[in-house]
Design a protein around this motif. Structure first.
Motif, PDB file in Angstrom:
ATOM      1  N   UNK A   1       0.901  -1.185  -0.009  1.00 50.36           N
ATOM      2  CA  UNK A   1      -0.038   0.028   0.225  1.00 50.36           C
ATOM      3  C   UNK A   1       0.772   1.413   0.011  1.00 50.36           C
ATOM      4  N   UNK A   2       0.125   2.447   0.232  1.00 53.73           N
ATOM      5  CA  UNK A   2       0.668   3.743   0.380  1.00 53.73           C
ATOM      6  C   UNK A   2       1.144   4.138   1.947  1.00 53.73           C
ATOM      7  N   UNK A   3       2.337   4.463   2.058  1.00 59.59           N
ATOM      8  CA  UNK A   3       2.781   4.742   3.437  1.00 59.59           C
ATOM      9  C   UNK A   3       3.848   6.141   3.384  1.00 59.59           C
TER      10      UNK A   3
ATOM     11  N   UNK B   1      11.345   4.579   3.848  1.00 56.75           N
ATOM     12  CA  UNK B   1      12.101   5.165   3.115  1.00 56.75           C
ATOM     13  C   UNK B   1      11.474   5.482   1.413  1.00 56.75           C
ATOM     14  N   UNK B   2      11.450   6.473   1.131  1.00 54.29           N
ATOM     15  CA  UNK B   2      10.898   6.620  -0.287  1.00 54.29           C
ATOM     16  C   UNK B   2      11.584   5.586  -1.315  1.00 54.29           C
ATOM     17  N   UNK B   3      13.006   5.303  -0.949  1.00 51.25           N
ATOM     18  CA  UNK B   3      13.750   4.258  -1.727  1.00 51.25           C
ATOM     19  C   UNK B   3      13.193   2.964  -1.783  1.00 51.25           C
ATOM     20  N   UNK B   4      12.373   2.626  -0.572  1.00 49.41           N
ATOM     21  CA  UNK B   4      11.935   1.474  -0.544  1.00 49.41           C
ATOM     22  C   UNK B   4      10.541   1.109  -1.308  1.00 49.41           C
ATOM     23  N   UNK B   5      10.384   2.070  -2.139  1.00 52.41           N
ATOM     24  CA  UNK B   5       9.162   1.893  -3.102  1.00 52.41           C
ATOM     25  C   UNK B   5       9.436   1.099  -4.129  1.00 52.41           C
TER      26      UNK B   5
ATOM     27  N   UNK C   1       5.517   7.523   0.119  1.00 54.70           N
ATOM     28  CA  UNK C   1       5.617   9.062  -0.278  1.00 54.70           C
ATOM     29  C   UNK C   1       4.915   9.824   0.729  1.00 54.70           C
ATOM     30  N   UNK C   2       5.126  11.012   0.761  1.00 52.20           N
ATOM     31  CA  UNK C   2       4.300  12.004   1.614  1.00 52.20           C
ATOM     32  C   UNK C   2       3.444  12.770   0.643  1.00 52.20           C
TER      33      UNK C   2
END
Length: 115
Positions: free
Chosen positions: A10-12, A86-90, A114-115
């Motif tokens: 999901x999105x976090x 972290x964003x790089x975990x996307x 992502x924020x």
């Protein structure tokens, strides 16, 4: 043929947590090594964490101290607890079952940080 079904993506927001789960369609054997991999578009799939039938674990340096892999042989599941994301975990995260003469993959679950 073994089916692996992932869930929990999901999105976090950065710094948040997610827990991925993978359910196998048969009992997990002692020689089965379960793993989580991830892939972003344009890059090769990379392994993230693995766990043996005896419970030994290994992690890539970029997730050490943040991710925890676990396995429930009675429930035929493997999980990945992801903290301090972290964003790089996307990426799309894939579950893998690796045995002496077989190798199975799940369909993947999207994780977006992502924020």
């Amino acid at each position: 043929q073994v089916q692996l079904v992932e869930s929990g993506g999901g999105l976090v927001q950065p710094g948040g947590s997610l827990r991925l789960s993978c359910a196998a369609s048969r009992n997990l054997f002692s020689l089965d090594v379960m793993g989580w991999y991830r892939q972003v578009p344009g890059k090769q799939r990379e392994w993230v964490a693995r766990i043996t039938g005896g419970g030994s674990t290994v992690y890539r340096d970029f997730v050490k101290g943040r991710f925890t892999i676990s396995r429930d042989n009675a429930e035929n599941t493997v999980s990945l607890q992801m903290n301090s994301l972290k964003p790089e975990d996307t990426a799309i995260y894939y579950c893998n079952l690796d045995g002496p003469e077989y190798d199975y993959w799940g369909q993947g679950t999207q994780v977006t940080v992502s924020s």
